[in-house]
Design an enzyme around this catalytic site. Structure first.
Site, PDB file in Angstrom:
ATOM      1  N   ASP A  46       0.837  -1.196   0.000  1.00 43.70           N
ATOM      2  CA  ASP A  46       0.000   0.000   0.000  1.00 43.70           C
ATOM      3  C   ASP A  46       0.870   1.245   0.000  1.00 43.70           C
ATOM      4  O   ASP A  46       1.587   1.505   0.968  1.00 43.70           O
ATOM      5  CB  ASP A  46      -0.897   0.008   1.248  1.00 43.70           C
ATOM      6  CG  ASP A  46      -1.814   1.219   1.280  1.00 43.70           C
ATOM      7  OD1 ASP A  46      -2.905   1.135   0.692  1.00 43.70           O
ATOM      8  OD2 ASP A  46      -1.433   2.253   1.873  1.00 43.70           O
ATOM      9  N   TYR A  51       3.181   9.695  -0.369  1.00 45.93           N
ATOM     10  CA  TYR A  51       4.271   9.101   0.407  1.00 45.93           C
ATOM     11  C   TYR A  51       5.649   9.349  -0.206  1.00 45.93           C
ATOM     12  O   TYR A  51       6.668   9.146   0.447  1.00 45.93           O
ATOM     13  CB  TYR A  51       4.059   7.590   0.609  1.00 45.93           C
ATOM     14  CG  TYR A  51       2.746   7.195   1.257  1.00 45.93           C
ATOM     15  CD1 TYR A  51       1.911   8.141   1.857  1.00 45.93           C
ATOM     16  CD2 TYR A  51       2.314   5.874   1.274  1.00 45.93           C
ATOM     17  CE1 TYR A  51       0.693   7.783   2.429  1.00 45.93           C
ATOM     18  CE2 TYR A  51       1.109   5.508   1.860  1.00 45.93           C
ATOM     19  CZ  TYR A  51       0.308   6.465   2.424  1.00 45.93           C
ATOM     20  OH  TYR A  51      -0.894   6.094   2.996  1.00 45.93           O
ATOM     21  N   LYS A  79      -2.834   5.931  -4.361  1.00 46.41           N
ATOM     22  CA  LYS A  79      -3.967   6.825  -4.043  1.00 46.41           C
ATOM     23  C   LYS A  79      -3.748   8.190  -4.681  1.00 46.41           C
ATOM     24  O   LYS A  79      -2.601   8.670  -4.743  1.00 46.41           O
ATOM     25  CB  LYS A  79      -4.090   7.000  -2.520  1.00 46.41           C
ATOM     26  CG  LYS A  79      -3.997   5.703  -1.741  1.00 46.41           C
ATOM     27  CD  LYS A  79      -4.160   5.903  -0.238  1.00 46.41           C
ATOM     28  CE  LYS A  79      -3.792   4.622   0.504  1.00 46.41           C
ATOM     29  NZ  LYS A  79      -2.383   4.538   0.897  1.00 46.41           N
ATOM     30  N   HIS A 112      -7.632   9.387  -1.730  1.00 49.94           N
ATOM     31  CA  HIS A 112      -6.950   9.353  -0.440  1.00 49.94           C
ATOM     32  C   HIS A 112      -7.818   9.910   0.694  1.00 49.94           C
ATOM     33  O   HIS A 112      -7.894   9.316   1.778  1.00 49.94           O
ATOM     34  CB  HIS A 112      -5.625  10.117  -0.545  1.00 49.94           C
ATOM     35  CG  HIS A 112      -4.579   9.663   0.403  1.00 49.94           C
ATOM     36  ND1 HIS A 112      -3.242   9.598   0.065  1.00 49.94           N
ATOM     37  CD2 HIS A 112      -4.645   9.246   1.685  1.00 49.94           C
ATOM     38  CE1 HIS A 112      -2.541   9.164   1.108  1.00 49.94           C
ATOM     39  NE2 HIS A 112      -3.380   8.951   2.099  1.00 49.94           N
TER      40      HIS A 112
HETATM   41  P1  NDP Z   1       0.825   1.333  11.937  1.00 47.00           P
HETATM   42  O1  NDP Z   1      -0.347   1.275  12.842  1.00 47.00           O
HETATM   43  O2  NDP Z   1       1.025   0.291  10.910  1.00 47.00           O
HETATM   44  O3  NDP Z   1       2.088   1.445  12.894  1.00 47.00           O
HETATM   45  C1  NDP Z   1       3.391   1.592  12.400  1.00 47.00           C
HETATM   46  C2  NDP Z   1       4.277   1.833  13.622  1.00 47.00           C
HETATM   47  O4  NDP Z   1       4.247   0.682  14.463  1.00 47.00           O
HETATM   48  C3  NDP Z   1       5.701   2.083  13.224  1.00 47.00           C
HETATM   49  O5  NDP Z   1       6.208   3.056  14.133  1.00 47.00           O
HETATM   50  C4  NDP Z   1       6.369   0.740  13.456  1.00 47.00           C
HETATM   51  O6  NDP Z   1       7.713   0.890  13.855  1.00 47.00           O
HETATM   52  C5  NDP Z   1       5.551   0.176  14.603  1.00 47.00           C
HETATM   53  N1  NDP Z   1       5.504  -1.287  14.522  1.00 47.00           N
HETATM   54  C6  NDP Z   1       5.070  -2.027  13.480  1.00 47.00           C
HETATM   55  N2  NDP Z   1       5.155  -3.342  13.748  1.00 47.00           N
HETATM   56  C7  NDP Z   1       5.660  -3.435  14.990  1.00 47.00           C
HETATM   57  C8  NDP Z   1       6.000  -4.536  15.818  1.00 47.00           C
HETATM   58  N3  NDP Z   1       5.800  -5.785  15.397  1.00 47.00           N
HETATM   59  N4  NDP Z   1       6.497  -4.290  17.044  1.00 47.00           N
HETATM   60  C9  NDP Z   1       6.684  -3.011  17.451  1.00 47.00           C
HETATM   61  N5  NDP Z   1       6.399  -1.929  16.714  1.00 47.00           N
HETATM   62  C10 NDP Z   1       5.889  -2.137  15.481  1.00 47.00           C
HETATM   63  O7  NDP Z   1       0.803   2.811  11.272  1.00 47.00           O
HETATM   64  P2  NDP Z   1       0.816   3.453   9.836  1.00 47.00           P
HETATM   65  O8  NDP Z   1       0.318   4.843  10.044  1.00 47.00           O
HETATM   66  O9  NDP Z   1       2.086   3.272   9.143  1.00 47.00           O
HETATM   67  O10 NDP Z   1      -0.323   2.661   9.024  1.00 47.00           O
HETATM   68  C11 NDP Z   1      -0.054   1.537   8.228  1.00 47.00           C
HETATM   69  C12 NDP Z   1      -0.264   1.866   6.760  1.00 47.00           C
HETATM   70  O11 NDP Z   1      -1.574   2.354   6.521  1.00 47.00           O
HETATM   71  C13 NDP Z   1       0.636   2.985   6.248  1.00 47.00           C
HETATM   72  O12 NDP Z   1       1.964   2.592   6.092  1.00 47.00           O
HETATM   73  C14 NDP Z   1      -0.083   3.357   4.985  1.00 47.00           C
HETATM   74  O13 NDP Z   1       0.197   2.415   3.960  1.00 47.00           O
HETATM   75  C15 NDP Z   1      -1.537   3.262   5.427  1.00 47.00           C
HETATM   76  N6  NDP Z   1      -2.069   4.568   5.866  1.00 47.00           N
HETATM   77  C16 NDP Z   1      -3.081   5.127   5.126  1.00 47.00           C
HETATM   78  C17 NDP Z   1      -3.639   6.323   5.478  1.00 47.00           C
HETATM   79  C18 NDP Z   1      -4.736   6.892   4.676  1.00 47.00           C
HETATM   80  O14 NDP Z   1      -5.111   8.064   4.895  1.00 47.00           O
HETATM   81  N7  NDP Z   1      -5.312   6.155   3.751  1.00 47.00           N
HETATM   82  C19 NDP Z   1      -3.156   7.096   6.638  1.00 47.00           C
HETATM   83  C20 NDP Z   1      -2.095   6.415   7.373  1.00 47.00           C
HETATM   84  C21 NDP Z   1      -1.602   5.205   6.990  1.00 47.00           C
HETATM   85  P3  NDP Z   1       8.953   0.749  12.861  1.00 47.00           P
HETATM   86  O15 NDP Z   1       8.551   1.381  11.555  1.00 47.00           O
HETATM   87  O16 NDP Z   1      10.029   1.475  13.563  1.00 47.00           O
HETATM   88  O17 NDP Z   1       9.230  -0.725  12.710  1.00 47.00           O
END
Ligand code: NDP
Length: 277
Positions: A46, A51, A79, A112
């Protein structure tokens, strides 16, 4: 290698239940991290124009296909960003995304944010319908649409969105909107499924995880899967990327599901859709 089970969208196209999200993955790291995810068994990625890392996604997908993974096994979502809303601007934004991704076709293209103050999501969606009819994208949908936005869209367009990608996690259960999706045949895809990591310190989840011998992230992702959500967690280390996909060999009990459901407190980690324009 563990693969995600598939979910069939309302137009018959299959998507992974669990994919890899790349929001805030720096452009220079993106190709390597997506390659790591593909090596771990992820098949759905995604991204979004916003991004700034579509090129990295495209590089990793291209390399995987060159190395023998059939393109049809992979699923790429992008998006259209808010400032590109409108019929012609969206068609141009799609072309620009495809150029950066280096793909012949896209698997899914989403609006988006609805950006209600712009009053452009209907012509924007009509451009998506055109791309869909032309076969340039296999599924179209929306993101961050509230129920009134969905109803307004459906009244003016022909193709029911395949998904609505919304913020969704145990602190923000979105019960009413999910029921609207179910009634309309729209799949719910959870963004920030881990509340951007904030939820990983929740005491109830810590206790459930300790009891199961799993990480809190795995418990939360398993809750998503059993709740019927599509889910796209982001992680930045090979270990976390792999661990987040390893949620299909255990289950959370009905009692544990109810305990996680009870954590809903309407708490967002991102913006409310009516406030983004
Ligand atoms: P998430 O809820 O997926 O959380 C990501 C965070 O959690 C990062 O800081 C990551 O750390 C941490 N994390 C992930 N896995 C673990 C684990 N196993 N143990 C500990 N920490 C962990 O947040 P996102 O906001 O990134 O959402 C996911 C995806 O959703 C985005 O990447 C994007 O593709 C989509 N999105 C879409 C939006 C929209 O408006 N349509 C808005 C926001 C997101 P680290 O990276 O340091 O490993």
């Amino acid at each position: 290698m563990q693969l995600s089970p598939k979910y069939t969208l309302n137009n018959g196209v299959g998507i992974d239940v669990l994919g890899y999200g790349v929001y805030k993955v720096p452009a220079e790291d993106c190709a390597n991290l997506v390659a790591t995810a593909l090596d771990s068994g992820y098949r759905t990625v995604d991204t979004a124009a916003l991004y700034g890392n579509e090129e990295g996604v495209g590089t990793a997908i291209g390399n995987a296909v060159a190395a023998g993974t059939p393109r049809e096994e992979l699923f790429v979502t992008s998006k259209v960003w808010n400032t590109d809303q409108g019929y012609d601007a969206t068609l141009a934004a799609f072309d620009a995304s495809m150029e950066r991704l280096g793909l012949d076709y896209l698997d899914m293209y989403l609006i988006h944010w609805p950006c209600p103050a712009r009053e452009l999501f209907i012509p924007t969606y009509k451009a998506l319908e055109m791309l869909y009819r032309e076969g340039r994208v296999r599924a179209i949908g929306v993101s961050n649409f509230e129920a009134p936005h969905l109803h307004e869209l459906l009244a003016a367009t022909d193709v029911v969105p395949a998904v609505n990608q919304i913020e969704l996690h145990p602190w923000l259960a979105q019960t009413e909107l999910r029921a609207v999706h179910a009634g309309l045949g729209i799949a719910t895809q959870a963004w920030s499924p881990l509340a951007r990591g904030a939820i990983l310190n929740d005491p109830v989840l810590l206790e459930l995880a300790a009891r199961q011998g799993r990480s809190v992230a795995q418990i939360v992702l398993r809750w998503h899967v059993q709740s019927g959500h599509l889910v796209i967690p982001k992680a930045s280390s090979a270990e976390r990327i792999a661990a987040n996909l390893a949620v299909f060999d255990f289950s959370v009990s009905e009692t544990e599901m109810a305990a996680i459901d009870a954590l809903d407190r309407g708490q967002r980690s991102g913006s409310h859709p009516n406030e983004v324009n």
